[in-house]
Structures are given as structure tokens and as C-alpha cells.
Write a protein that holds these residues in place. Sequence first.
Motif, PDB file in Angstrom:
ATOM      1  N   SER A  30       0.840  -1.195   0.000  1.00  0.00           N
ATOM      2  CA  SER A  30       0.000   0.000   0.000  1.00  0.00           C
ATOM      3  C   SER A  30       0.878   1.249   0.000  1.00  0.00           C
ATOM      4  N   ILE A  31       1.220   1.667  -1.221  1.00  0.00           N
ATOM      5  CA  ILE A  31       2.009   2.891  -1.390  1.00  0.00           C
ATOM      6  C   ILE A  31       1.425   3.714  -2.547  1.00  0.00           C
ATOM      7  N   PRO A  32       0.103   3.953  -2.502  1.00  0.00           N
ATOM      8  CA  PRO A  32      -0.505   4.704  -3.599  1.00  0.00           C
ATOM      9  C   PRO A  32      -0.015   6.152  -3.620  1.00  0.00           C
ATOM     10  N   GLU A  33      -0.120   6.770  -4.788  1.00  0.00           N
ATOM     11  CA  GLU A  33       0.266   8.182  -4.937  1.00  0.00           C
ATOM     12  C   GLU A  33      -0.518   9.052  -3.964  1.00  0.00           C
ATOM     13  N   ASN A  34      -1.806   8.784  -3.844  1.00  0.00           N
ATOM     14  CA  ASN A  34      -2.663   9.550  -2.951  1.00  0.00           C
ATOM     15  C   ASN A  34      -3.523   8.563  -2.156  1.00  0.00           C
ATOM     16  N   SER A  35      -3.072   8.243  -0.961  1.00  0.00           N
ATOM     17  CA  SER A  35      -3.759   7.230  -0.145  1.00  0.00           C
ATOM     18  C   SER A  35      -5.194   7.619   0.166  1.00  0.00           C
ATOM     19  N   ILE A  36      -5.421   8.879   0.463  1.00  0.00           N
ATOM     20  CA  ILE A  36      -6.765   9.315   0.820  1.00  0.00           C
ATOM     21  C   ILE A  36      -7.726   9.071  -0.338  1.00  0.00           C
ATOM     22  N   GLU A  37      -7.311   9.436  -1.543  1.00  0.00           N
ATOM     23  CA  GLU A  37      -8.172   9.206  -2.713  1.00  0.00           C
ATOM     24  C   GLU A  37      -8.353   7.715  -2.985  1.00  0.00           C
ATOM     25  N   PHE A  38      -7.286   6.937  -2.797  1.00  0.00           N
ATOM     26  CA  PHE A  38      -7.380   5.502  -3.040  1.00  0.00           C
ATOM     27  C   PHE A  38      -8.365   4.843  -2.068  1.00  0.00           C
ATOM     28  N   TYR A  39      -8.264   5.172  -0.790  1.00  0.00           N
ATOM     29  CA  TYR A  39      -9.092   4.515   0.227  1.00  0.00           C
ATOM     30  C   TYR A  39     -10.475   5.142   0.407  1.00  0.00           C
ATOM     31  N   ARG A  40     -10.710   6.341  -0.134  1.00  0.00           N
ATOM     32  CA  ARG A  40     -11.995   7.016   0.065  1.00  0.00           C
ATOM     33  C   ARG A  40     -13.201   6.150  -0.331  1.00  0.00           C
ATOM     34  N   PRO A  41     -13.201   5.487  -1.506  1.00  0.00           N
ATOM     35  CA  PRO A  41     -14.374   4.646  -1.845  1.00  0.00           C
ATOM     36  C   PRO A  41     -14.609   3.527  -0.829  1.00  0.00           C
ATOM     37  N   LEU A  42     -13.529   2.940  -0.310  1.00  0.00           N
ATOM     38  CA  LEU A  42     -13.678   1.891   0.700  1.00  0.00           C
ATOM     39  C   LEU A  42     -14.245   2.477   1.990  1.00  0.00           C
ATOM     40  N   LEU A  43     -13.757   3.627   2.404  1.00  0.00           N
ATOM     41  CA  LEU A  43     -14.255   4.258   3.630  1.00  0.00           C
ATOM     42  C   LEU A  43     -15.737   4.604   3.490  1.00  0.00           C
ATOM     43  N   ASN A  44     -16.127   5.080   2.318  1.00  0.00           N
ATOM     44  CA  ASN A  44     -17.547   5.363   2.072  1.00  0.00           C
ATOM     45  C   ASN A  44     -18.373   4.080   2.123  1.00  0.00           C
ATOM     46  N   TRP A  45     -17.831   3.001   1.559  1.00  0.00           N
ATOM     47  CA  TRP A  45     -18.498   1.705   1.580  1.00  0.00           C
ATOM     48  C   TRP A  45     -18.674   1.233   3.032  1.00  0.00           C
ATOM     49  N   LEU A  46     -17.610   1.381   3.829  1.00  0.00           N
ATOM     50  CA  LEU A  46     -17.681   0.968   5.234  1.00  0.00           C
ATOM     51  C   LEU A  46     -18.704   1.790   6.015  1.00  0.00           C
ATOM     52  N   ASP A  47     -18.833   3.070   5.670  1.00  0.00           N
ATOM     53  CA  ASP A  47     -19.848   3.902   6.325  1.00  0.00           C
ATOM     54  C   ASP A  47     -21.236   3.297   6.140  1.00  0.00           C
ATOM     55  N   GLU A  48     -21.491   2.714   4.969  1.00  0.00           N
ATOM     56  CA  GLU A  48     -22.775   2.056   4.717  1.00  0.00           C
ATOM     57  C   GLU A  48     -22.847   0.700   5.422  1.00  0.00           C
ATOM     58  N   TYR A  49     -21.754  -0.057   5.371  1.00  0.00           N
ATOM     59  CA  TYR A  49     -21.730  -1.390   5.978  1.00  0.00           C
ATOM     60  C   TYR A  49     -22.019  -1.328   7.477  1.00  0.00           C
ATOM     61  N   ILE A  50     -21.451  -0.359   8.175  1.00  0.00           N
ATOM     62  CA  ILE A  50     -21.610  -0.324   9.636  1.00  0.00           C
ATOM     63  C   ILE A  50     -23.048   0.008  10.058  1.00  0.00           C
ATOM     64  N   LYS A  51     -23.844   0.481   9.136  1.00  0.00           N
ATOM     65  CA  LYS A  51     -25.255   0.735   9.453  1.00  0.00           C
ATOM     66  C   LYS A  51     -26.012  -0.566   9.659  1.00  0.00           C
ATOM     67  N   SER A  52     -25.596  -1.625   8.959  1.00  0.00           N
ATOM     68  CA  SER A  52     -26.239  -2.928   9.080  1.00  0.00           C
ATOM     69  C   SER A  52     -25.195  -4.021   8.838  1.00  0.00           C
ATOM     70  N   PRO A  53     -24.277  -4.193   9.798  1.00  0.00           N
ATOM     71  CA  PRO A  53     -23.190  -5.150   9.593  1.00  0.00           C
ATOM     72  C   PRO A  53     -23.639  -6.597   9.753  1.00  0.00           C
ATOM     73  N   ASN A  54     -22.819  -7.483   9.230  1.00  0.00           N
ATOM     74  CA  ASN A  54     -23.007  -8.905   9.447  1.00  0.00           C
ATOM     75  C   ASN A  54     -22.844  -9.164  10.945  1.00  0.00           C
ATOM     76  N   LYS A  55     -23.411 -10.248  11.443  1.00  0.00           N
ATOM     77  CA  LYS A  55     -23.273 -10.586  12.874  1.00  0.00           C
ATOM     78  C   LYS A  55     -21.809 -10.795  13.262  1.00  0.00           C
ATOM     79  N   LYS A  56     -21.013 -11.243  12.301  1.00  0.00           N
ATOM     80  CA  LYS A  56     -19.582 -11.422  12.549  1.00  0.00           C
ATOM     81  C   LYS A  56     -18.821 -10.798  11.386  1.00  0.00           C
ATOM     82  N   THR A  57     -17.870  -9.957  11.730  1.00  0.00           N
ATOM     83  CA  THR A  57     -17.022  -9.322  10.727  1.00  0.00           C
ATOM     84  C   THR A  57     -15.587  -9.734  11.006  1.00  0.00           C
ATOM     85  N   GLU A  58     -14.908 -10.197   9.960  1.00  0.00           N
ATOM     86  CA  GLU A  58     -13.509 -10.602  10.112  1.00  0.00           C
ATOM     87  C   GLU A  58     -12.675  -9.923   9.033  1.00  0.00           C
TER      88      GLU A  58
END
Length: 128
Positions: A30-58
Motif C-alpha cells: 500500500s504505497i498509492p500516490e494519494n492514499s486518501i483518494e485511493f481509500y476514500r471509496p472503501l471508507l464510504n463503503w464501510l460507512d454504509e456497511y456499519i449501518k447494518s453489519p453482518n453478525k460477525k465481521t472478520e
Amino acid sequence: MESFSLEPTQKTPKLFFDPSNGAFEISGRSIPENSIEFYRPLLNWLDEYIKSPNKKTELKIMLEYFNTSSSKCLVEIFRRLQKIHQDGEQLHIEWHYEEEDDDILESGQDFKEIMKLPIEMVRIDTDY
């Protein structure tokens, strides 16, 4: 909710987050040119996931190397997962490191201590 996945490149890790079974993976470099831009879509996805997570997350983290800006993004990922943990859902994080790689091991231990999350250190035996 759809899975979130990205194939690895020379500078970016594989990201695979499957909400149907709560199985998540970050692996590679993980050495992207712009880490914030690279991870932003994942962070947005996680914001949705945590609203209704699986009973177990690994989450399995198998990074061979990451830069400082990526470590800040990992903290943001952990912050989102912390919400799941605080809400009483099962959360398990595996931090994989090669037995000779003290830097990766220490980074995982630091995250565990700072974030107060159930992070298990998993040594990868490099003897073939």
C-alpha cells in the motif's frame, strides 16, 4: 449491499470486502500516490456497511509494506470497525506478518494498542 473489491497493483493492495459473510481482506503493498483518494471509496463503503453489519465481521490484513499515509487510512478503517465492536457485534481482525518482519509486527501491535480492537497477530512462517 454489493461487495467492494479492487485488484492489487504494484502500488496498491488487494481490497476484498464481502458484506454477505463479513469476510474482509487487505493484502499486498500500500504505497498509492494519494492514499486518501485511493481509500476514500472503501471508507464510504464501510460507512454504509456499519449501518447494518453482518453478525460477525472478520478482517485479514496481509500487508508486506505500507507508507505513512496508508497507515492513516488504516486508522480510519479501524475507526469504522470500532463502531461495530462497540455496538456488540463480533469483530475479529488478523494482522499477518512474516516472522522476520519486525516493522510490520510492531505496526500491528501499535494499532492494537491505540485502537483497542481485537487484533490477533498471525505469524507467517517463511520456512518452505
